[in-house]
Scaffold this motif. Structure first.
Motif, PDB file in Angstrom:
ATOM      1  N   TYR A   1      86.542  40.754   0.035  1.00  0.00           N
ATOM      2  CA  TYR A   1      87.869  40.129  -0.045  1.00  0.00           C
ATOM      3  C   TYR A   1      88.930  41.145   0.345  1.00  0.00           C
ATOM      4  O   TYR A   1      88.649  42.350   0.475  1.00  0.00           O
TER       5      TYR A   1
ATOM      6  N   SER B   1      92.608  35.878  -0.029  1.00  0.00           N
ATOM      7  CA  SER B   1      92.722  36.910  -1.061  1.00  0.00           C
ATOM      8  C   SER B   1      93.678  36.453  -2.148  1.00  0.00           C
ATOM      9  O   SER B   1      94.504  35.556  -1.934  1.00  0.00           O
TER      10      SER B   1
ATOM     11  N   ALA C   1      87.369  40.856   4.561  1.00  0.00           N
ATOM     12  CA  ALA C   1      87.741  39.523   4.073  1.00  0.00           C
ATOM     13  C   ALA C   1      87.424  38.451   5.105  1.00  0.00           C
ATOM     14  O   ALA C   1      87.363  38.718   6.303  1.00  0.00           O
TER      15      ALA C   1
END
Length: 328
Positions: A49, A198, A80
């Motif tokens: 992430y 995120s 991510a």
């Protein structure tokens, strides 16, 4: 008898055993130099992430303390995207030599291979699970000036006007998403789920008014809650969190919801047993140290060490329950 004896009878058993032992050590050293010397170089710790989220915070805390135990730098690498599978895919494909490790986030990772639309070849068997690090319970939060003062307010508003209230999550089958689905099922409501890459993106969306409810984990919002920029409405834990003692649990509020994310460390499948043992010993020493435990509490993280076969069982049990809830 000549001083220079070529007969095998001239050699005693003791020197022969010494020679055999020396040869065995030489063969082992030639066959597995990296194992004998591990670690010889820097170690990469993959975070699936973006920076600023709970996994990133957890990883950076671990990296610093693990460096001191291993004697080599541990570098956090954020990868991510793809609901976490950009990072997990990279981890699964890395060389199983102990120099690339990463975080497994449960239940988020299961969607990639249980949900047929993604058609991923990797599974839980693509990794060597090492050790669970923390359990981070879910929360629902809103910005400070939100009209929603309680979880009940959200539920009642969603019943009155279905599919008008937006809430953040982080991919199908993530802990945040499962919590939303479970709340919808329990209360007969329908929310608009907005998936983010995120927590940092989700917090920006919530603070900017782009989403109305922030689904997150305790460690990701505790600081903002203490600062007063975010108001946490409820914690999905069995009992009140020591980090948010004034925030009621969902159970206290009349909702039967307990959800969390497990963040644990793994390596690619095929990791040699010797390296696995070295890593596990280093991880356990790090995670159970008084200094690391203190740092975790300061970051609103709850360390929960689960190791060995128990950790593998923990992951498999979570996989089975996620599959059942999602209908995969």
């Amino acid at each position: 008898m000549s001083a220079l004896c070529m007969s095998a009878r001239c050699f005693s058993a003791r020197p022969l055993r010494a020679i055999a032992a020396a040869l065995a050590l030489l063969v082992f050293a030639v066959a597995s130099p990296a194992t004998a010397q591990y670690p010889e170089r820097n170690i990469t710790l993959i975070v699936p992430y973006g920076a600023g989220g709970g996994t990133d915070i957890t990883a950076r805390m671990l990296a610093k303390d693990l460096e001191a135990v291993l004697g080599k730098p541990v570098t956090v690498e954020n990868r991510a995207g793809g609901g976490g599978w950009v990072g997990w895919g990279a981890l699964a494909k890395a060389a199983p030599d102990g120099y690339t490790i990463g975080y497994l986030n449960v239940p988020s990772m299961y969607a990639g291979y249980l949900d047929r639309q993604y058609n991923r070849s990797e599974t839980l068997d693509s990794f060597t699970p090492l050790m669970n690090h923390v359990l981070d319970y879910n929360v629902w939060a809103v910005k400070a000036d939100s009209p929603f003062k309680s979880v009940k307010d959200i539920v009642e508003a969603a019943k009155k006007t279905p599919e008008t209230i937006s809430i953040s999550a982080f991919g199908a089958g993530s802990d945040d998403h499962l919590a939303i689905l479970s709340m919808q099922k329990e209360n007969g409501i329908k929310l608009i789920t907005v998936h983010h890459k995120s927590t940092a993106d989700a917090k920006t969306g919530a603070l900017g008014g782009h989403i109305q409810v922030l689904g997150a984990n305790i460690s990701e919002v505790a600081e903002e809650a203490r600062a007063g920029t975010i108001r946490i409405l409820g914690v999905m834990a069995p009992e009140r969190s020591p980090f948010l003692p004034d925030v009621p649990t969902f159970k206290e509020l009349g909702f039967n919801q307990v959800w969390s994310v497990s963040r644990g460390i793994a390596a690619p499948a095929g990791l040699p047993k010797t390296v696995q043992d070295m890593l596990n010993a280093a991880l356990e020493k790090t995670l159970t140290s008084a200094e690391h435990q203190k740092k975790a509490r300061q970051l609103s993280l709850e360390p929960r060490v689960i190791k060995g076969d128990e950790y593998k069982k923990f992951l498999k049990d979570n996989e089975v329950s996620t599959k059942a809830l999602m209908g995969w």
